[in-house]
Scaffold this motif. Structure first.
Motif, PDB file in Angstrom:
ATOM      1  N   UNK A 177      36.592  35.107  18.665  1.00 12.88           N
ATOM      2  CA  UNK A 177      37.087  33.773  18.308  1.00 12.88           C
ATOM      3  C   UNK A 177      38.593  33.824  18.055  1.00 12.88           C
TER       4      UNK A 177
ATOM      5  N   UNK B 175      40.476  33.602  21.070  1.00 10.97           N
ATOM      6  CA  UNK B 175      40.401  32.336  21.807  1.00 10.97           C
ATOM      7  C   UNK B 175      39.136  32.155  22.620  1.00 10.97           C
TER       8      UNK B 175
ATOM      9  N   UNK C 261      35.804  30.862  23.731  1.00  8.77           N
ATOM     10  CA  UNK C 261      35.071  29.652  23.335  1.00  8.77           C
ATOM     11  C   UNK C 261      33.826  29.430  24.177  1.00  8.77           C
TER      12      UNK C 261
ATOM     13  N   UNK D  35      44.458  41.526  29.291  1.00  9.55           N
ATOM     14  CA  UNK D  35      44.894  40.484  28.364  1.00  9.55           C
ATOM     15  C   UNK D  35      44.832  39.073  28.921  1.00  9.55           C
ATOM     16  N   UNK D  36      44.700  38.911  30.224  1.00 13.85           N
ATOM     17  CA  UNK D  36      44.648  37.567  30.812  1.00 13.85           C
ATOM     18  C   UNK D  36      43.217  37.032  30.703  1.00 13.85           C
ATOM     19  N   UNK D  37      43.036  35.818  30.128  1.00 12.76           N
ATOM     20  CA  UNK D  37      41.688  35.299  29.884  1.00 12.76           C
ATOM     21  C   UNK D  37      41.156  34.437  31.037  1.00 12.76           C
ATOM     22  N   UNK D  38      39.895  34.621  31.346  1.00 13.06           N
ATOM     23  CA  UNK D  38      39.220  33.826  32.381  1.00 13.06           C
ATOM     24  C   UNK D  38      37.877  33.379  31.825  1.00 13.06           C
ATOM     25  N   UNK D  39      37.628  32.087  31.857  1.00  9.83           N
ATOM     26  CA  UNK D  39      36.364  31.548  31.344  1.00  9.83           C
ATOM     27  C   UNK D  39      35.485  31.095  32.503  1.00  9.83           C
TER      28      UNK D  39
ATOM     29  N   UNK E 231      32.604  30.914  37.447  1.00  7.52           N
ATOM     30  CA  UNK E 231      33.334  30.400  38.609  1.00  7.52           C
ATOM     31  C   UNK E 231      34.792  30.848  38.617  1.00  7.52           C
ATOM     32  N   UNK E 232      35.170  31.757  37.716  1.00  6.39           N
ATOM     33  CA  UNK E 232      36.528  32.308  37.780  1.00  6.39           C
ATOM     34  C   UNK E 232      36.550  33.721  38.352  1.00  6.39           C
TER      35      UNK E 232
ATOM     36  N   UNK F  34      36.547  34.656  41.312  1.00  7.34           N
ATOM     37  CA  UNK F  34      37.490  34.781  42.435  1.00  7.34           C
ATOM     38  C   UNK F  34      38.916  34.996  41.910  1.00  7.34           C
ATOM     39  N   UNK F  35      39.259  34.319  40.807  1.00  2.19           N
ATOM     40  CA  UNK F  35      40.588  34.528  40.218  1.00  2.19           C
ATOM     41  C   UNK F  35      40.677  35.902  39.545  1.00  2.19           C
TER      42      UNK F  35
ATOM     43  N   UNK G 238      43.429  38.691  40.433  1.00  2.00           N
ATOM     44  CA  UNK G 238      44.269  39.241  39.361  1.00  2.00           C
ATOM     45  C   UNK G 238      44.213  40.762  39.364  1.00  2.00           C
TER      46      UNK G 238
ATOM     47  N   UNK H 109      49.194  36.671  39.354  1.00  2.00           N
ATOM     48  CA  UNK H 109      49.642  35.798  40.463  1.00  2.00           C
ATOM     49  C   UNK H 109      50.211  34.513  39.898  1.00  2.00           C
TER      50      UNK H 109
END
Lengths: 200, 200
Positions: free
Chosen positions: A165, A168, A170, A179-183, A186-187, A189-190, A194, A200
């Motif tokens: 929490x 971040x 959620x 360190x880059x967040x993906x929720x 369906x992410x 592919x990103x 990355x 990118x």
């Protein structure tokens, strides 16, 4: 080997299940492991004021349809269980027991517990059902049951959830790559781009 | 030609913008047109109890990052405008004016208005700014301004929004293909497969 991909998830999350079936393959293509971090979405929802998908007006009915369709889209077996959602202390604690004892078995157990719930409709919120699943993978049933009730293991789940929490998180799945967040499932592919490009 | 793809969106929705830049191409590959249906998400949020993304705890900060990253991922120019979000009666009503007068200009106007807001940071909530944009595309500025204030046009926007809620629309973009609902710019891959296969 570079930093592992951090994979936060709740065992009652259909999109967590869908992503769990693919994340190792995606990470592995780029020489990365996966750090499996089960959390309790219930604690997260207290902060966000949200709730389980089926409880949300308009979004609830859509979500059920989308879960089933997304599973077909990805070719992953899926059957919305009943009851759904369930509390997931038991399977989550089991994973933190393995973290301390047999970390090399975590991935197989995560996938087996997810399949037990989302394919076979077994109620993994029950410590007995979770322990049965672990036993079927050759782990010690009574040690598993004891661990699920152990204060230090309970505390580990609480602290990973609290830390999530603070970072971040959620929803489920929630993935960090360096360190880059993906929720969301369906992410992926990103996530993959990355990992390939270092951003990118 | 088969039934058009129905594309519900709010002009203040970043993911609506991202999907708007691609939906015609996706639909066109399968001989489909696009029915552009601007709505007011504010009315939707009254039903769902949700709110604009930046206002949501934890989800807000993530969403800003995700919008910008998703735009880069798709190669679509994007700059989060200030103010954001804005009310979008003016551009939405302008589209329903074109529906009655020059439907063949709708798509170009949707994309121009979206770009004005999400690329050039122009505040399209202002009827004057919206009318300027339409004038720059060769449409009559004073007729556009009059239409934005016209009761029948206001009523058309209200009724499309109400009907959207009745159909379960809870976000933007929200796409129907032959009655099948898809929410989010990240469902265009499923939309495409549905168009290709007639379901899956």
């Amino acid at each position: 080997m570079s930093q592992p991909v951090e994979f936060y998830f709740d065992f009652s999350s259909p999109y967590g299940y869908l992503a769990a079936t693919r994340i190792s393959q995606v990470a592995g293509k780029y020489g990365r492991g996966v750090e499996w971090k089960p959390i309790l979405l219930g604690a997260v929802f207290k902060v966000t004021g949200s709730g389980p998908l089926p409880s949300l007006p308009l979004k609830g009915p859509y979500s059920k349809r989308d879960m089933e369709r997304s599973a077909r889209f990805l070719g992953v077996p899926f059957k919305l269980p009943d009851p759904f959602p369930v509390s997931t202390q038991a399977p989550a604690r089991a994973i933190y027991w393995l973290e301390q004892t047999k970390p090399e078995r975590i991935e197989a157990c995560v996938l087996a517990l997810y399949r037990a719930y989302f394919v076979d409709g077994r109620n993994i919120s029950s410590p007995d059902v979770t322990a049965d699943m672990l036993a079927s993978l050759g782990l010690d049933r009574s040690n598993a049951l004891a661990a699920i009730a152990e204060p230090a293991i309970k505390e580990r789940l609480r602290s990973v959830t609290d830390n999530a929490i603070e970072r971040g998180v959620f929803g489920s799945p929630y993935i960090f790559v360096d360190g880059e967040p993906f929720w969301g499932s369906d992410r992926l592919d990103q996530v993959e781009r990355w990992l390939r490009s270092g951003g990118f």
